[in-house]
Scaffold this active site. Structure first.
Site, mmCIF file in Angstrom:
data_model
loop_
_atom_site.group_PDB
_atom_site.id
_atom_site.type_symbol
_atom_site.label_atom_id
_atom_site.label_comp_id
_atom_site.label_asym_id
_atom_site.label_seq_id
_atom_site.Cartn_x
_atom_site.Cartn_y
_atom_site.Cartn_z
ATOM 1 N N SER A 159 0.834 -1.205 0.000
ATOM 2 C CA SER A 159 0.000 0.000 0.000
ATOM 3 C C SER A 159 0.863 1.246 0.000
ATOM 4 C CB SER A 159 -0.901 0.016 1.241
ATOM 5 O OG SER A 159 -1.602 1.244 1.356
ATOM 6 N N TYR A 212 -2.378 -0.702 10.363
ATOM 7 C CA TYR A 212 -2.439 -1.155 8.971
ATOM 8 C C TYR A 212 -1.203 -0.715 8.196
ATOM 9 C CZ TYR A 212 -4.223 -1.397 4.136
ATOM 10 O OH TYR A 212 -4.384 -1.646 2.796
#
Length: 288
Positions: free
Chosen positions: A181, A194
């Protein structure tokens, strides 16, 4: 200019986790009609985790249109979305095995690997895409008990365990791909845990590329930016979802099909000398 390349204004919205594709406004583009296959994966067999919706669904559809048969793993409560993915894959003329699995234990991943090999006969591509996030606005003291474990078990441990279980079934020329990501490079405070998992996956990918390279197995990662998937309205509050992706240089969120193209490249023989790298699909946000 295709419709998916136009700026998209996302209205405020929310839904319970893990989210349903049919309840999203606007509907995401998974490539059912917009992806054109060019026979880049003919004869390949792929296991894709988190394959029921979002990036996983788009990747399954793109792989099918490129000539691959697929197996998808997903949480049991996401069966309806998984059935929609299978229908789209079959419409493309390929087979799709459905393997509902909660991947948060090593034994579950051992069983998943065995089920995928049994369903497909062999595995050439592993896409470790399953992920979990839940935004928290109260800083580290506001994180609920158990969330850190769920995020790391889903995002990092599962991919490690599944890769370990699949590697004995991979031959030279095979490909392992992780979904990381932009959060690994430009972390958002509400995604403290995350973002940390995605940075860990980048490191894991590089080490695995070195470990598995002598066997002819390539290992890479795709780092998406803001992509319009069910994870967004089901893990952020409604106002945070409004105008999602508008802060990118391209001024819009990405569509799942736009990320799937990166997975197709890394899985294909066109990427035969590409290993140990991260391919960003971020709408212009830098990854370095």
């Amino acid at each position: 200019m295709t419709s998916r390349a136009k700026p998209t204004n996302v209205p405020a919205q929310s839904q319970p986790w893990p989210g349903r594709t049919t309840e999203m406004d606007p509907q995401p583009d998974h490539g059912e009609h917009s992806h054109t296959g060019r026979e880049r994966l003919v004869g390949k067999k792929a296991l894709i985790t988190g394959g029921d919706s979002g990036i996983g669904r788009a990747t399954a559809i793109a792989f099918a249109k490129e000539g691959a048969d697929v197996a998808i793993a997903y949480l049991p409560q996401e069966q309806a979305d998984a059935e929609a993915t299978r229908a789209a894959v079959e419409d493309a003329g390929r087979s799709c095995a459905l393997l509902p699995t909660d991947q948060r234990t090593e034994s579950a991943n051992v069983d998943l690997a065995a089920a995928a090999v049994d369903a497909l006969g062999e595995i050439h591509v592993l896409v470790n895409n399953a992920g979990f996030q839940m935004a928290q606005t109260g800083g580290i003291t506001g994180f609920p008990s158990g969330q850190l474990e769920q995020v790391f078990e889903t995002n990092v441990f599962a991919g490690f365990w599944l890769t370990k279980a699949i590697v004995p079934h991979l031959g030279s020329g095979s490909s392992v791909i992780f979904t990381t990501s932009i959060q690994a490079y430009d972390p958002s405070e509400p995604l403290l845990d995350y973002a940390a998992t995605k940075a860990a996956l980048n490191n894991l990918m590089v080490n695995l590329a070195a470990d598995l390279g002598p066997q002819g197995i390539r290992v890479n990662a795709v780092a998406p930016g803001p992509i319009w998937t069910p994870l967004i309205p089901s893990t952020f509050d409604a106002e945070k979802v409004k105008d999602f992706g508008a802060d990118t240089p391209l001024g819009r969120p990405g569509q799942p099909v736009e990320v799937a193209a990166a997975f197709v490249f890394l899985a294909s023989d066109e990427a035969s000398y590409v290993s140990g790298t991260v391919l960003g699909v971020t709408g212009g946000k830098a990854i370095f």
